[in-house]
Structure formats: structure tokens, C-alpha cells
Scaffold this motif. Structure first.
Motif, PDB file in Angstrom:
ATOM      1  N   LYS A   1      -7.201   7.907   1.280  1.00  0.00           N
ATOM      2  CA  LYS A   1      -6.629   6.459   1.810  1.00  0.00           C
ATOM      3  C   LYS A   1      -5.372   5.849   0.827  1.00  0.00           C
ATOM      4  O   LYS A   1      -4.358   5.307   1.227  1.00  0.00           O
ATOM      5  CB  LYS A   1      -7.289   5.206   1.975  1.00  0.00           C
ATOM      6  CG  LYS A   1      -8.272   5.467   3.281  1.00  0.00           C
ATOM      7  CD  LYS A   1      -9.338   4.342   3.545  1.00  0.00           C
ATOM      8  CE  LYS A   1     -10.136   4.503   4.882  1.00  0.00           C
ATOM      9  NZ  LYS A   1     -11.074   3.533   4.938  1.00  0.00           N
ATOM     10  N   TRP A   2      -5.905   6.214  -0.483  1.00  0.00           N
ATOM     11  CA  TRP A   2      -4.729   5.602  -1.490  1.00  0.00           C
ATOM     12  C   TRP A   2      -3.599   6.673  -1.390  1.00  0.00           C
ATOM     13  O   TRP A   2      -2.327   5.998  -1.419  1.00  0.00           O
ATOM     14  CB  TRP A   2      -5.295   5.973  -2.765  1.00  0.00           C
ATOM     15  CG  TRP A   2      -6.479   5.118  -3.224  1.00  0.00           C
ATOM     16  CD1 TRP A   2      -7.120   3.852  -2.555  1.00  0.00           C
ATOM     17  CD2 TRP A   2      -7.550   5.390  -3.982  1.00  0.00           C
ATOM     18  NE1 TRP A   2      -8.269   3.509  -2.838  1.00  0.00           N
ATOM     19  CE2 TRP A   2      -8.669   4.249  -4.029  1.00  0.00           C
ATOM     20  CE3 TRP A   2      -7.626   6.316  -5.037  1.00  0.00           C
ATOM     21  CZ2 TRP A   2      -9.736   4.456  -4.644  1.00  0.00           C
ATOM     22  CZ3 TRP A   2      -8.777   6.356  -5.846  1.00  0.00           C
ATOM     23  CH2 TRP A   2      -9.949   5.513  -5.738  1.00  0.00           C
ATOM     24  N   LEU A   3      -3.707   7.825  -1.096  1.00  0.00           N
ATOM     25  CA  LEU A   3      -2.512   8.704  -0.882  1.00  0.00           C
ATOM     26  C   LEU A   3      -1.625   8.628   0.332  1.00  0.00           C
ATOM     27  O   LEU A   3      -0.570   8.953   0.199  1.00  0.00           O
ATOM     28  CB  LEU A   3      -3.063  10.297  -1.174  1.00  0.00           C
ATOM     29  CG  LEU A   3      -3.503  10.517  -2.600  1.00  0.00           C
ATOM     30  CD1 LEU A   3      -4.328  11.881  -2.590  1.00  0.00           C
ATOM     31  CD2 LEU A   3      -2.394  10.687  -3.472  1.00  0.00           C
ATOM     32  N   LYS A   4      -2.431   8.157   1.341  1.00  0.00           N
ATOM     33  CA  LYS A   4      -1.767   7.921   2.543  1.00  0.00           C
ATOM     34  C   LYS A   4      -1.188   6.580   2.746  1.00  0.00           C
ATOM     35  O   LYS A   4      -0.513   6.183   3.871  1.00  0.00           O
ATOM     36  CB  LYS A   4      -2.735   8.085   3.640  1.00  0.00           C
ATOM     37  CG  LYS A   4      -3.154   9.630   3.747  1.00  0.00           C
ATOM     38  CD  LYS A   4      -2.080  10.668   4.300  1.00  0.00           C
ATOM     39  CE  LYS A   4      -2.694  11.917   4.545  1.00  0.00           C
ATOM     40  NZ  LYS A   4      -1.384  12.824   4.521  1.00  0.00           N
ATOM     41  N   GLY A   5      -1.291   5.694   1.696  1.00  0.00           N
ATOM     42  CA  GLY A   5      -0.740   4.219   1.912  1.00  0.00           C
ATOM     43  C   GLY A   5      -1.815   3.399   2.559  1.00  0.00           C
ATOM     44  O   GLY A   5      -1.190   2.343   3.180  1.00  0.00           O
TER      45      GLY A   5
ATOM     46  N   VAL B   1       1.744   9.607  -5.712  1.00  0.00           N
ATOM     47  CA  VAL B   1       2.170  10.761  -5.483  1.00  0.00           C
ATOM     48  C   VAL B   1       3.277  11.266  -6.657  1.00  0.00           C
ATOM     49  O   VAL B   1       3.104  12.591  -7.157  1.00  0.00           O
ATOM     50  CB  VAL B   1       2.695  10.835  -4.002  1.00  0.00           C
ATOM     51  CG1 VAL B   1       3.586  12.229  -3.741  1.00  0.00           C
ATOM     52  CG2 VAL B   1       1.487  10.893  -3.008  1.00  0.00           C
ATOM     53  N   GLU B   2       4.056  10.209  -6.872  1.00  0.00           N
ATOM     54  CA  GLU B   2       5.199  10.567  -7.851  1.00  0.00           C
ATOM     55  C   GLU B   2       4.349  11.023  -9.285  1.00  0.00           C
ATOM     56  O   GLU B   2       4.755  12.057  -9.950  1.00  0.00           O
ATOM     57  CB  GLU B   2       6.006   9.392  -8.241  1.00  0.00           C
ATOM     58  CG  GLU B   2       6.893   9.659  -9.426  1.00  0.00           C
ATOM     59  CD  GLU B   2       7.843   8.424  -9.352  1.00  0.00           C
ATOM     60  OE1 GLU B   2       8.591   8.442 -10.620  1.00  0.00           O
ATOM     61  OE2 GLU B   2       8.285   7.787  -8.499  1.00  0.00           O
ATOM     62  N   ALA B   3       3.497  10.276  -9.767  1.00  0.00           N
ATOM     63  CA  ALA B   3       2.660  10.553 -11.026  1.00  0.00           C
ATOM     64  C   ALA B   3       2.014  11.874 -10.835  1.00  0.00           C
ATOM     65  O   ALA B   3       1.807  12.368 -11.927  1.00  0.00           O
ATOM     66  CB  ALA B   3       1.960   9.058 -11.364  1.00  0.00           C
TER      67      ALA B   3
ATOM     68  N   ASN C   1       0.890  -1.131   0.102  1.00  0.00           N
ATOM     69  CA  ASN C   1       0.154   0.162  -0.055  1.00  0.00           C
ATOM     70  C   ASN C   1       0.720   1.211  -0.098  1.00  0.00           C
ATOM     71  O   ASN C   1       0.401   2.246  -0.803  1.00  0.00           O
ATOM     72  CB  ASN C   1      -0.979   0.048   1.113  1.00  0.00           C
ATOM     73  CG  ASN C   1      -1.940  -1.019   1.244  1.00  0.00           C
ATOM     74  OD1 ASN C   1      -2.228  -1.485   0.051  1.00  0.00           O
ATOM     75  ND2 ASN C   1      -2.811  -1.193   2.087  1.00  0.00           N
ATOM     76  N   LEU C   2       1.893   1.391   0.845  1.00  0.00           N
ATOM     77  CA  LEU C   2       2.831   2.431   0.786  1.00  0.00           C
ATOM     78  C   LEU C   2       3.740   2.486  -0.502  1.00  0.00           C
ATOM     79  O   LEU C   2       3.806   3.811  -0.789  1.00  0.00           O
ATOM     80  CB  LEU C   2       3.491   2.292   1.884  1.00  0.00           C
ATOM     81  CG  LEU C   2       2.918   2.441   3.277  1.00  0.00           C
ATOM     82  CD1 LEU C   2       4.158   1.829   4.593  1.00  0.00           C
ATOM     83  CD2 LEU C   2       2.618   3.938   3.621  1.00  0.00           C
ATOM     84  N   GLU C   3       3.893   1.556  -1.174  1.00  0.00           N
ATOM     85  CA  GLU C   3       4.678   1.651  -2.233  1.00  0.00           C
ATOM     86  C   GLU C   3       3.851   2.202  -3.317  1.00  0.00           C
ATOM     87  O   GLU C   3       4.341   2.997  -4.363  1.00  0.00           O
ATOM     88  CB  GLU C   3       5.230   0.060  -2.570  1.00  0.00           C
ATOM     89  CG  GLU C   3       6.462  -0.344  -1.709  1.00  0.00           C
ATOM     90  CD  GLU C   3       6.839  -1.729  -1.896  1.00  0.00           C
ATOM     91  OE1 GLU C   3       6.317  -2.400  -2.688  1.00  0.00           O
ATOM     92  OE2 GLU C   3       7.737  -2.061  -1.263  1.00  0.00           O
ATOM     93  N   PHE C   4       2.478   1.639  -3.304  1.00  0.00           N
ATOM     94  CA  PHE C   4       1.758   2.316  -4.415  1.00  0.00           C
ATOM     95  C   PHE C   4       1.289   3.662  -4.029  1.00  0.00           C
ATOM     96  O   PHE C   4       1.438   4.566  -5.382  1.00  0.00           O
ATOM     97  CB  PHE C   4       0.264   1.420  -4.277  1.00  0.00           C
ATOM     98  CG  PHE C   4      -0.876   2.288  -4.898  1.00  0.00           C
ATOM     99  CD1 PHE C   4      -0.982   2.117  -6.249  1.00  0.00           C
ATOM    100  CD2 PHE C   4      -1.714   3.232  -4.226  1.00  0.00           C
ATOM    101  CE1 PHE C   4      -1.859   2.621  -7.065  1.00  0.00           C
ATOM    102  CE2 PHE C   4      -2.706   3.912  -5.004  1.00  0.00           C
ATOM    103  CZ  PHE C   4      -2.674   3.721  -6.353  1.00  0.00           C
TER     104      PHE C   4
END
Length: 127
Positions: A52-56, A19-21, A11-14
Motif C-alpha cells: 500500500k505504501w508503494l502504491k500510494g 520508490v525514488e529512495a 499518499n502518492l507523493e510519499f
């Protein structure tokens, strides 16, 4: 316990790739959550899923992941798992965006799309 730790790590890697994209796209930190929510059909007044996606804390389902990768101009495999290459191959990009990406490799996706639209408009006026 090990499976849970691995899931948290994924989740954190995603989240880091998302965030990079989004940074590459040219969004500021404050624009990320509402933009991701809007793209994926999440209620902007309560964008908990996008947050939640952005926070991993979680990863989107496949359909939302495909929407995000398409909007951001990155491969779904890269966004979800980190499989390189990051960007779509040149054959899959519109011709105008291919040329801009080659001439100006530091352009964000959003800047490239805006420039391609501008140039297309100029070309239409010349005809």
C-alpha cells in the motif's frame, strides 16, 4: 471530499519518494515490497502494508517511516513530506561513507555501504 483528495495526493507523493529512495538504494521493482516489509517487520508472506505504501494507498506510521528513512539513508522529513535536503547531512553519516559519497556521488546507498565495509576490512587487515 477535498480533504480526501489531498490525502490521496500526499499518499502518492510519499510513494514516489519511497520508490525514488529504493531505486537509489539499488533495489529492483520486484525486490521493493519484500525488502520494505522485512525492514519494517511486516509479514513477508502477506506484505499488504508495504504494498500500500508503494502504491500510494497509505503512508506508514512514524516509527516505520523512521526505520525506512534510516535504512535508505534519507531524511525522514524528505521521505514523508518532500522537505529538502533529501540525504542526511555529511556530519550524520559515518566518516567512511562521507568520503565515498564525495568521491563517488552516483553510488547507491547500498553500494556505498558495501564499499565502506570492504575498505574497513582492508584497513583492519593492514593493522
Amino acid at each position: 471530499m477535498i480533504k480526501s483528495m489531498r490525502s490521496e495526493e500526499l499518499n502518492l507523493e510519499f510513494s514516489a519518494r519511497l520508490v525514488e529512495a529504493l531505486d537509489d538504494y539499488g533495489l529492483t521493482e520486484s525486490e521493493r515490497t519484500p525488502t520494505v516489509a522485512g525492514w519494517t517487520g511486516i509479514n513477508k508472506k502477506n506484505p499488504e502494508g508495504a504494498r500500500k505504501w508503494l502504491k500510494g494507498m497509505s503512508v506508514p506510521r512514524k516509527e516505520k517511516l523512521l526505520i525506512l528513512s534510516s535504512k535508505l539513508g534519507v531524511r525522514a522529513e524528505w521521505l514523508e513530506y518532500g522537505v529538502l535536503p533529501k540525504r542526511l547531512t555529511d556530519e550524520l553519516l559515518p566518516p567512511g561513507l562521507q568520503a565515498l559519497q564525495q568521491q563517488f556521488p552516483d553510488l547507491t546507498t547500498q553500494e556505498g555501504e558495501a564499499m565502506a565495509a570492504f575498505l574497513h576490512g582492508l584497513r583492519s587487515k593492514q593493522k
